[in-house]
Design an enzyme around this catalytic site. Structure first.
Site, mmCIF file in Angstrom:
data_model
loop_
_atom_site.group_PDB
_atom_site.id
_atom_site.type_symbol
_atom_site.label_atom_id
_atom_site.label_comp_id
_atom_site.label_asym_id
_atom_site.label_seq_id
_atom_site.Cartn_x
_atom_site.Cartn_y
_atom_site.Cartn_z
ATOM 1 C CB THR A 1 -0.982 6.097 1.962
ATOM 2 O OG1 THR A 1 -1.342 6.726 0.741
ATOM 3 C CG2 THR A 1 -0.990 7.117 3.089
ATOM 4 C CG ASP B 1 -1.749 1.253 1.305
ATOM 5 O OD1 ASP B 1 -2.413 1.558 0.303
ATOM 6 O OD2 ASP B 1 -1.737 1.927 2.348
ATOM 7 C CG ASP C 1 -0.752 2.913 6.958
ATOM 8 O OD1 ASP C 1 -1.479 2.723 5.954
ATOM 9 O OD2 ASP C 1 -0.264 4.023 7.242
#
Length: 797
Positions: free
Chosen positions: A303, A301, A544
């Site tokens: 970000t 991912d 996250d």
């Protein structure tokens, strides 16, 4: 910051104390590892400890202490296993406390963070996006609150919660905020038992351990008939000397038991956990170490993984019809509408403080599924309007001229949000109807300084990296390209991906063929992981945010950042507590070291098992005394297996683990064991044919031959060589020379060579067998992970 939520004060301190005294607390223990009692029990009460322990007692009753040395070695090995796993437990427990999420509870009108075990019945627990719900309760406050219960019910769609609705432990918040009153705590909570089981440090569901268990089960079944046959044959040969028959039966059985293999597996895993713990890496499930060693695809991912969590407002571009002052005031008011802002909104809050006179009438928190947040705002003059902030390509129709400007900015690696105004109410089916663009908010993401090196590591290790993000595909591609990710210049918009339900093969082709994906929904992330797995890939997923939870749960290995949401940390097998993406290669390398080395030393133990079985069968068939006493087996096992295996199990090893552990080990162990056993028995029978020597000399000759062959096996397994490995092999050889030449050692171990003919014959048979081992090994094992140096000489493979 104002909020549209009603104000509830929660329990008073006196009420909390009353509930604690009544035992109404969330007393489910944090289990990051097995308890001390479980560790001791698992290491002491094993199948092979029972076998070896019984044989040890028998030897103490019939023979000298020299023949019982194997019993003391088992005690020492068991002690080492317990100590190492206790070290791992201490490391895990300490890290689990560091990484534990702390719910925010409202008590006496104040919000305080407490540990899970301090939550009491009736507590008012506040919720925000990404929070995991750890106890059951009833919603007391809700502001656009959406909860994902898929981990409990399997239903992927988030559930909108209103005051009075129940919430269950094990679910997590995907949008909005609120608070709930706890109604069940501790073991009464719906998912308490499941959560406790899922968070345990476990040794199960591992191909490596299941393969070893399969081998050990087969050996167990083989032991009983072999032992019966051996004791009967030795009684027949020895006639009246029952004690001698028992000693030689024990000598035949003990080498069949690869007791140290189980020990070394536990020790290697435990040391791996300790090493990773020093890097602030929490291993929540032990097989994750093995799983990462098998990974060939990493889904990232963007970000929070390639980029840091924070962002900065680079530019604010007003569009036709948008007044700059109104735009800035609206952005400031939108910042107050979300009590748990994400990184993008936090950057806006920092840049545009709340303006006087602007208030929030109703709010909708950001959702990864819809890609926007919004609020009905009342400005200073009392006019109410709906303002939306989100992805331009979602809020605007395709072909809009504004999207061209957005794509140009995205191609530079910038993140762009659209601020729009609409007369449509926020609770309408589609609030974006009639949206008038007001401004573009341009955000610059902070790229992690270690991201480029980490991606290069994966490329060198032939691990494919896939960047999967909810952001604009061009923006994600630009960031990935700046970090040197191969094929990042060809990003794909996930809205163009085939559907998993109707075109699974098409989805798998698309995911395999591209490296960067943008505008990916949480469900699509899950589908993409599944598509890769359908093609035989072993997939790790990092993330996250709550939008990563479903994919993290379905991936072979889920890796969460320590600063990520509670939900991601709860479902991941590995948590990087220091948020350093560069730790991931270290985790992969540790997994490869553990798995590769266990496979390496498994060959040593199973070669011994095979030649021990062969020697026992040959002894039964030819009706001769078993060649060795238990003390001789102790010397051979210690110098060619036990001692070197501990060192080899901790050596560097970068080969990616592959399926087929049992098959690969047996392909070498069986022929090597047959060669070793045949050589030793041939040497023994030739020595027996020389009537000028006695049983001690015959046994010594057979021991010499078997040691030469076993040391040759060790030399093969130790490749590719490093200086310390050469020293290790040489020291084992020197140790045997001392045993055979130092008088007290000769007497203690009852080894003494007589004359020159038998020793030379035994040594020659050992050398010839070693050459045969080389031929067999080269035929069977060229190109296998056991010997990366050979593979390096054959690049065409």
């Amino acid at each position: 910051m104002t909020s549209t939520l009603p104000t509830l004060t929660g329990l008073t301190d006196a009420e909390v104390a009353q509930r604690v005294a009544a035992g109404q607390v969330n007393d489910v223990p944090l289990r990051s590892s097995r308890s001390t009692a479980e560790i001791v029990r698992a290491n002491v009460f094993t199948r092979f400890n029972a076998i070896i322990g019984t044989l040890f007692v028998v030897i103490l009753a019939v023979g000298p202490i020299q023949d019982g040395l194997f019993g003391f070695i088992i005690v020492a090995n068991t002690g080492i296993g317990i100590v190492q796993e206790l070290r791992a437990k201490k490391t895990l427990d300490n890290l689990a406390v560091i990484g534990e999420a702390k719910p925010r509870v409202r008590r006496g009108g104040r919000t305080v963070a407490v540990s899970n075990s301090e939550v009491v019945l009736g507590d008012l627990v506040e919720l925000g996006s990404g929070d995991k719900i750890t106890v059951d309760g009833e919603v007391a406050e809700a502001e656009g609150l959406e909860i994902d219960e898929s981990l409990l019910t399997g239903e992927a769609d988030p559930v909108v919660k209103k005051p009075g609705n129940p919430v269950l432990s094990g679910s997590f918040v995907v949008a909005g905020g609120g608070a709930f009153t706890t109604t069940k705590v501790g073991h009464e909570a719906y998912a308490a038992q499941l959560a406790e089981e899922a968070s345990r440090f476990t040794l199960v569901q591992s191909e490596l351990r299941s393969g070893i268990d399969t081998i050990l089960r087969f050996i167990t079944y083989l032991l009983i008939p072999t032992a019966i046959g051996l004791i009967l044959s030795q009684l027949y040969v020895s006639r009246s000397d029952v004690k001698e028959a028992i000693r030689r039966m024990v000598a035949g059985i003990v080498p069949m038991v690869p007791e140290g293999l189980v020990l070394l597996t536990s020790v290697a895993f435990a040391i791996g956990v300790v090493r990773l713990g020093r890097r602030q890496c929490l291993v929540q499930e032990l097989p994750a170490i093995e799983g990462l060693a098998r990974v060939d695809t990493v889904c990232l991912d963007k970000t929070g993984t390639l980029t840091e969590g924070g962002m900065d407002v680079e530019e604010l571009r007003t569009l036709a019809g948008g007044g700059r002052q109104d735009v800035e005031h609206a952005l400031g008011a939108l910042g107050t509408a979300d009590s748990r802002p994400n990184a993008s909104l936090q950057a806006i809050i920092d840049a545009y403080p709340r303006a006087e006179g602007w208030t929030v009438v109703e709010a909708a928190a950001f959702s990864s599924a819809r890609k926007w947040s919004g609020a009905e705002l009342r400005n200073g003059s009392g006019t109410v309007a709906t303002w939306l902030l989100g992805a331009p390509d979602v809020l605007l129709p395709s072909g809009s001229p504004t999207l061209t400007e957005v794509d140009e900015l995205g191609a530079q690696g910038l993140r762009v949000l659209l601020l729009g105004r609409t007369p449509t109410p926020l609770d309408a089916p589609d609030p974006a109807v009639g949206l008038v663009p007001q401004a573009l908010v341009v955000l610059r993401q902070r790229v992690r300084p270690d991201a480029a090196d980490t991606l290069r590591y994966f490329e060198r290790q032939n691990v494919s990296a896939k960047v999967i993000s909810g952001d604009n595909a061009l923006s994600v591609g630009a960031v990935a390209a700046s970090l040197g990710l191969p094929h990042a210049q060809d990003p794909m918009d996930a809205r163009q991906l085939p559907r998993a339900a109707t075109e699974p093969e098409g989805l798998a082709d698309a995911v395999e063929g591209h490296s960067v994906f943008g505008r990916v929904t949480p469900q699509q992330k899950r589908d993409m992981v599944g598509a890769l797995q359908s093609r035989g890939h072993h997939v790790a997923m990092t993330g996250d945010g709550v939008n990563d939870v479903l994919a993290l749960k379905d991936a072979d290995i889920g890796v969460a950042m320590g600063s990520g949401s509670e939900a991601t940390r709860a479902v991941a097998q590995i948590v990087l507590l220091d948020n350093r993406f560069s730790t991931l290669p270290l985790v992969v390398a540790e997994g490869r070291r553990v798995i590769g080395n266990i496979e390496r030393v498994a060959n040593l133990f199973l070669v011994k098992t095979v030649y021990a079985v062969l020697l026992a069968l040959a002894t039964i068939i030819f009706q001769v005394p078993y060649p060795f006493l238990p003390r001789h087996s102790t010397v051979l096992s210690g110098l060619t297996i036990g001692i070197p295996a501990f060192f080899l199990a901790l050596a560097p090893n970068n080969e990616r683990a592959r399926p087929g552990f049992v098959r690969r080990v047996l392909r070498f162990a069986i022929p090597a064991g047959v060669i070793a056993g045949t050589a030793a028995f041939t040497s023994y029978m030739l020595a027996r044919a020389n009537h000028a020597t006695g049983q001690v000399a015959d046994t010594s000759t057979a021991t010499l031959t078997l040691f030469v062959v076993a040391l040759w096996v060790l030399a093969i397994i130790a490749r590719p060589y490093a200086l310390w490995k050469l020293i290790l092999v040489a020291m084992m050889g020197l140790g045997f020379v001392l045993v055979m030449t130092v008088p007290w050692a000769q007497n203690f171990f009852q080894l003494h060579l007589e004359g020159w003919r038998d020793p030379l014959t035994g040594a020659l048979i050992g050398v010839v067998s070693g050459v045969l081992l080389e031929i067999v090994w080269r035929y069977i094992n060229i190109g296998l992970p056991l010997l990366p140096s050979v593979k390096a000489r054959r690049p065409q493979e």
